[in-house]
Scaffold this motif. Structure first.
Motif, PDB file in Angstrom:
ATOM      1  N   HIS A  76      38.246  31.307  19.569  1.00 33.78           N
ATOM      2  CA  HIS A  76      37.268  30.216  20.448  1.00 33.78           C
ATOM      3  C   HIS A  76      38.170  28.667  20.718  1.00 33.78           C
ATOM      4  CE1 HIS A  76      32.976  30.927  22.347  1.00 33.78           C
ATOM      5  NE2 HIS A  76      33.659  29.882  23.021  1.00 33.78           N
ATOM      6  N   TYR A  91      38.456  38.733  42.163  1.00 36.65           N
ATOM      7  CA  TYR A  91      37.254  39.293  42.027  1.00 36.65           C
ATOM      8  C   TYR A  91      35.800  38.569  41.715  1.00 36.65           C
ATOM      9  CZ  TYR A  91      33.404  42.569  41.272  1.00 36.65           C
ATOM     10  OH  TYR A  91      31.967  42.923  41.261  1.00 36.65           O
ATOM     11  N   ALA A  98      37.100  33.845  28.315  1.00 35.34           N
ATOM     12  CA  ALA A  98      35.663  33.822  29.120  1.00 35.34           C
ATOM     13  C   ALA A  98      34.237  34.509  27.176  1.00 35.34           C
ATOM     14  CB  ALA A  98      34.908  35.043  29.596  1.00 35.34           C
ATOM     15  N   ILE A 120      30.987  39.027  42.079  1.00 38.21           N
ATOM     16  CA  ILE A 120      29.728  39.283  43.162  1.00 38.21           C
ATOM     17  C   ILE A 120      30.092  38.335  43.788  1.00 38.21           C
ATOM     18  CG2 ILE A 120      28.256  40.982  41.645  1.00 38.21           C
ATOM     19  CD1 ILE A 120      27.169  38.580  39.905  1.00 38.21           C
ATOM     20  N   PRO A 167      30.497  35.328  32.882  1.00 36.12           N
ATOM     21  CA  PRO A 167      29.562  34.774  31.566  1.00 36.12           C
ATOM     22  C   PRO A 167      29.772  36.217  31.394  1.00 36.12           C
ATOM     23  CG  PRO A 167      28.299  34.508  34.167  1.00 36.12           C
ATOM     24  CD  PRO A 167      29.218  34.847  34.471  1.00 36.12           C
ATOM     25  N   VAL A 194      25.444  42.636  33.244  1.00 32.48           N
ATOM     26  CA  VAL A 194      26.181  43.338  33.981  1.00 32.48           C
ATOM     27  C   VAL A 194      27.601  43.075  33.701  1.00 32.48           C
ATOM     28  CG1 VAL A 194      27.343  43.331  35.947  1.00 32.48           C
ATOM     29  CG2 VAL A 194      24.085  42.864  35.820  1.00 32.48           C
ATOM     30  N   THR A 195      27.982  42.053  33.222  1.00 29.93           N
ATOM     31  CA  THR A 195      29.716  42.037  33.005  1.00 29.93           C
ATOM     32  C   THR A 195      29.948  42.493  31.265  1.00 29.93           C
ATOM     33  OG1 THR A 195      29.071  40.130  31.795  1.00 29.93           O
ATOM     34  CG2 THR A 195      29.940  39.575  34.101  1.00 29.93           C
ATOM     35  N   GLY A 222      28.718  29.261  28.148  1.00 28.76           N
ATOM     36  CA  GLY A 222      27.917  30.351  27.983  1.00 28.76           C
ATOM     37  C   GLY A 222      26.040  30.783  27.494  1.00 28.76           C
ATOM     38  N   PHE A 272      37.874  25.298  24.264  1.00 30.62           N
ATOM     39  CA  PHE A 272      36.796  24.089  24.838  1.00 30.62           C
ATOM     40  C   PHE A 272      37.402  23.303  24.187  1.00 30.62           C
ATOM     41  CE2 PHE A 272      35.057  23.275  21.231  1.00 30.62           C
ATOM     42  CZ  PHE A 272      35.043  24.874  20.288  1.00 30.62           C
ATOM     43  N   VAL A 278      38.465  35.078  23.097  1.00 25.54           N
ATOM     44  CA  VAL A 278      36.811  35.204  22.312  1.00 25.54           C
ATOM     45  C   VAL A 278      37.038  36.465  21.875  1.00 25.54           C
ATOM     46  CG1 VAL A 278      35.881  33.827  23.472  1.00 25.54           C
ATOM     47  CG2 VAL A 278      36.784  35.634  24.912  1.00 25.54           C
ATOM     48  N   ASN A 326      33.776  27.671  38.405  1.00 26.35           N
ATOM     49  CA  ASN A 326      33.947  26.285  38.015  1.00 26.35           C
ATOM     50  C   ASN A 326      35.841  26.577  37.444  1.00 26.35           C
ATOM     51  OD1 ASN A 326      32.042  24.577  38.564  1.00 26.35           O
ATOM     52  ND2 ASN A 326      30.733  25.604  36.874  1.00 26.35           N
ATOM     53  N   MET A 332      33.061  45.227  31.157  1.00 22.52           N
ATOM     54  CA  MET A 332      33.229  44.921  32.831  1.00 22.52           C
ATOM     55  C   MET A 332      34.826  46.233  32.146  1.00 22.52           C
ATOM     56  SD  MET A 332      33.799  41.571  34.613  1.00 22.52           S
ATOM     57  CE  MET A 332      33.439  41.246  36.516  1.00 22.52           C
TER      58      MET A 332
HETATM   59  P1  NAD Z   1      31.265  29.619  36.151  1.00 22.52           P
HETATM   60  O1  NAD Z   1      29.422  30.393  36.061  1.00 22.52           O
HETATM   61  O2  NAD Z   1      31.198  28.889  36.919  1.00 22.52           O
HETATM   62  O3  NAD Z   1      31.198  30.847  37.155  1.00 22.52           O
HETATM   63  C1  NAD Z   1      31.221  32.029  36.235  1.00 22.52           C
HETATM   64  C2  NAD Z   1      31.702  32.973  37.869  1.00 22.52           C
HETATM   65  O4  NAD Z   1      31.163  34.221  37.154  1.00 22.52           O
HETATM   66  C3  NAD Z   1      30.608  32.667  38.919  1.00 22.52           C
HETATM   67  O5  NAD Z   1      32.049  32.745  40.459  1.00 22.52           O
HETATM   68  C4  NAD Z   1      29.827  34.225  39.467  1.00 22.52           C
HETATM   69  O6  NAD Z   1      29.913  34.006  40.738  1.00 22.52           O
HETATM   70  C5  NAD Z   1      30.479  35.109  38.599  1.00 22.52           C
HETATM   71  N1  NAD Z   1      30.192  36.440  37.887  1.00 22.52           N
HETATM   72  C6  NAD Z   1      28.608  35.933  37.494  1.00 22.52           C
HETATM   73  N2  NAD Z   1      28.305  37.902  37.352  1.00 22.52           N
HETATM   74  C7  NAD Z   1      29.371  38.707  37.541  1.00 22.52           C
HETATM   75  C8  NAD Z   1      30.186  39.954  37.993  1.00 22.52           C
HETATM   76  N3  NAD Z   1      29.160  40.432  36.955  1.00 22.52           N
HETATM   77  N4  NAD Z   1      31.402  40.453  38.296  1.00 22.52           N
HETATM   78  C9  NAD Z   1      32.021  38.970  39.106  1.00 22.52           C
HETATM   79  N5  NAD Z   1      31.784  37.881  39.072  1.00 22.52           N
HETATM   80  C10 NAD Z   1      30.682  37.333  38.459  1.00 22.52           C
HETATM   81  O7  NAD Z   1      31.249  29.402  34.559  1.00 22.52           O
HETATM   82  P2  NAD Z   1      32.492  28.735  34.601  1.00 22.52           P
HETATM   83  O8  NAD Z   1      32.309  27.265  33.607  1.00 22.52           O
HETATM   84  O9  NAD Z   1      33.513  29.705  35.311  1.00 22.52           O
HETATM   85  O10 NAD Z   1      32.880  29.361  32.772  1.00 22.52           O
HETATM   86  C11 NAD Z   1      33.283  31.031  32.533  1.00 22.52           C
HETATM   87  C12 NAD Z   1      32.712  31.618  30.871  1.00 22.52           C
HETATM   88  O11 NAD Z   1      33.750  30.706  29.854  1.00 22.52           O
HETATM   89  C13 NAD Z   1      31.134  31.034  30.802  1.00 22.52           C
HETATM   90  O12 NAD Z   1      30.494  32.076  31.113  1.00 22.52           O
HETATM   91  C14 NAD Z   1      31.766  31.098  28.895  1.00 22.52           C
HETATM   92  O13 NAD Z   1      31.432  32.080  28.226  1.00 22.52           O
HETATM   93  C15 NAD Z   1      33.582  30.828  29.106  1.00 22.52           C
HETATM   94  N6  NAD Z   1      33.796  29.774  28.327  1.00 22.52           N
HETATM   95  C16 NAD Z   1      34.511  29.983  26.620  1.00 22.52           C
HETATM   96  C17 NAD Z   1      35.015  28.646  26.432  1.00 22.52           C
HETATM   97  C18 NAD Z   1      35.757  28.747  25.530  1.00 22.52           C
HETATM   98  O14 NAD Z   1      36.051  27.845  25.048  1.00 22.52           O
HETATM   99  N7  NAD Z   1      36.523  29.801  25.346  1.00 22.52           N
HETATM  100  C19 NAD Z   1      34.301  27.140  27.217  1.00 22.52           C
HETATM  101  C20 NAD Z   1      33.657  27.594  28.256  1.00 22.52           C
HETATM  102  C21 NAD Z   1      33.074  28.379  29.191  1.00 22.52           C
END
Ligand code: NAD
Length: 336
Positions: free
Chosen positions: A301, A170, A231, A172, A204, A208-209, A74, A304, A257, A151, A212
């Motif tokens: 947090h 869900y 997230a 987008i 992320p 928008v999010t 992120g 990861f 988080v 991912n 949410m």
């Molecule tokens: P990614 O980009 O692969 O997936 C994010 C998904 O969210 C995508 O499919 C996207 O289409 C969807 N999305 C975006 N905006 C949206 C909305 N408004 N409504 C619905 N869906 C929406 O990211 P990822 O690798 O899966 O990681 C997700 C998040 O996890 C990261 O952005 C980060 O903030 C968080 N993260 C946290 C840690 C931790 O240690 N806690 C570690 C890594 C990542």
């Protein structure tokens, strides 16, 4: 070139020094907030972690900054529009912790569903060997609502199937091919809230999010559902969560988080270094309420934080910087 790394612990500093033998590499233990240290102001590259806050005001203090290597997936702590305005490129590390975070989601979920922490605490601290009042519930056949099927969300779905859970999702940008392959279905966010036994967030944080899940829609959540957030804290309005716990709308939550989590780690910084905003103070207070709430598990947090993911994070950051130095940048963040 001058490379300034923030929030790097001393053990990892050697790896970065060895990776950039031609460059001047400097380190700062703390995060980059408000004031850029004098020694970093002429850096060409900075590398930061999630508690640094890169605003337009911070960017203005650099004389020749051209590249920011975010050491996270992120990048909500960086004002990307301002960076673009100043001609600074930003790269993040998109997939270093995909499996790692997905596994952690189930660690949190099992702690909630089987009261693992309560059981451990009872025995270790109260020396009481009994399963009385520790009854949990099976994940088998429970409905898991996955918000964001990128991912990490996809990995979570894969693991959920091992538990034979039912999955709804869900996003987008729904991936219908994947849904067909993995036998889950997409639905609206509102339907996901009202149908899921457990809701897990993997989007992320952006405009928008942000909030949410909020005061308006939290009443749609199925009574007795559980919420997991790995997230970003700002995806959920903390006020709404506190209220939903109090009103028994949700049965529990596991949060890796929190909103304003960096100030929760170091509340004094809010009082000493800043003129604290009302919403920041409120979030810090509410976070303490959540941390102490018997139905909530909060971790700092940490999702990861596996050995393997940290290796990937370090080496992918080095690759990002080297690719940019060679004029062929990778993993660029283009816009919010
Ligand atoms: P990614 O980009 O692969 O997936 C994010 C998904 O969210 C995508 O499919 C996207 O289409 C969807 N999305 C975006 N905006 C949206 C909305 N408004 N409504 C619905 N869906 C929406 O990211 P990822 O690798 O899966 O990681 C997700 C998040 O996890 C990261 O952005 C980060 O903030 C968080 N993260 C946290 C840690 C931790 O240690 N806690 C570690 C890594 C990542």
């Amino acid at each position: 070139m001058k490379l300034a790394f923030f929030e790097v612990d001393s053990l990892d500093q050697k790896i970065y020094i060895n990776a950039f033998p031609q460059d001047e590499v400097i380190f700062f233990d703390g995060e980059l907030i408000n004031n850029v240290p004098l020694a970093a102001r002429d850096a060409d590259v900075i590398s930061i972690f999630v508690c640094s806050r890169i605003t337009a005001e911070v960017l203005k203090q650099f004389s020749r900054l051209k590249f920011i290597a975010q050491r996270a997936t992120g990048y909500d702590n960086i004002d990307i529009d301002a960076a673009i305005k100043y001609g600074i490129q930003v790269a993040s590390v998109p997939d270093y912790a995909v499996q790692t975070v997905a596994e952690y989601v189930f660690a949190l979920l099992l702690c909630l569903s089987r009261k693992i922490y309560d059981a451990y605490y009872r025995l270790r601290h109260e020396h009481y060997f009994s399963h009385k009042n520790l009854q949990g519930f099976d994940l088998y056949k429970k409905k898991l609502g996955v918000v964001g099927t990128g991912n990490i969300g996809k990995k979570v779905i894969g693991i959920a199937q091992g538990f034979e859970m039912e999955v709804i999702a869900y996003d987008i940008f729904p991936d219908h091919k994947y849904a067909h392959l993995m036998k889950f279905s997409y639905c609206s966010f509102e339907d996901l809230l009202s149908q899921s036994d457990i809701i897990t967030f993997h989007v992320p944080l952006n405009k928008v999010t942000h909030y949410m899940l909020n005061k308006k829609n939290i009443s749609l959540v199925k009574k007795g559902a559980y919420i997991i957030n790995t997230a970003r804290g700002g995806v959920i309005e903390t006020d709404a969560l506190v209220e939903a716990l109090d009103k028994n709308i949700i049965a529990g939550a596991a949060l890796d988080v929190l909103e304003e989590e960096c100030f929760t780690r170091d509340p004094l910084s809010l009082l000493i270094d800043n003129s604290p905003e009302k919403n920041e103070l409120k979030a810090v207070l509410e976070n303490h309420y959540l941390i102490n709430h018997p139905k909530v598990i909060v971790t700092p947090h940490n999702a990861f934080n596996s050995y393997e993911a940290m290796r990937r994070l370090i080496f992918n950051t080095i690759e990002n910087i080297i690719a940019w130095q060679k004029g062929k940048p990778i993993n660029l963040v283009l816009k919010r």
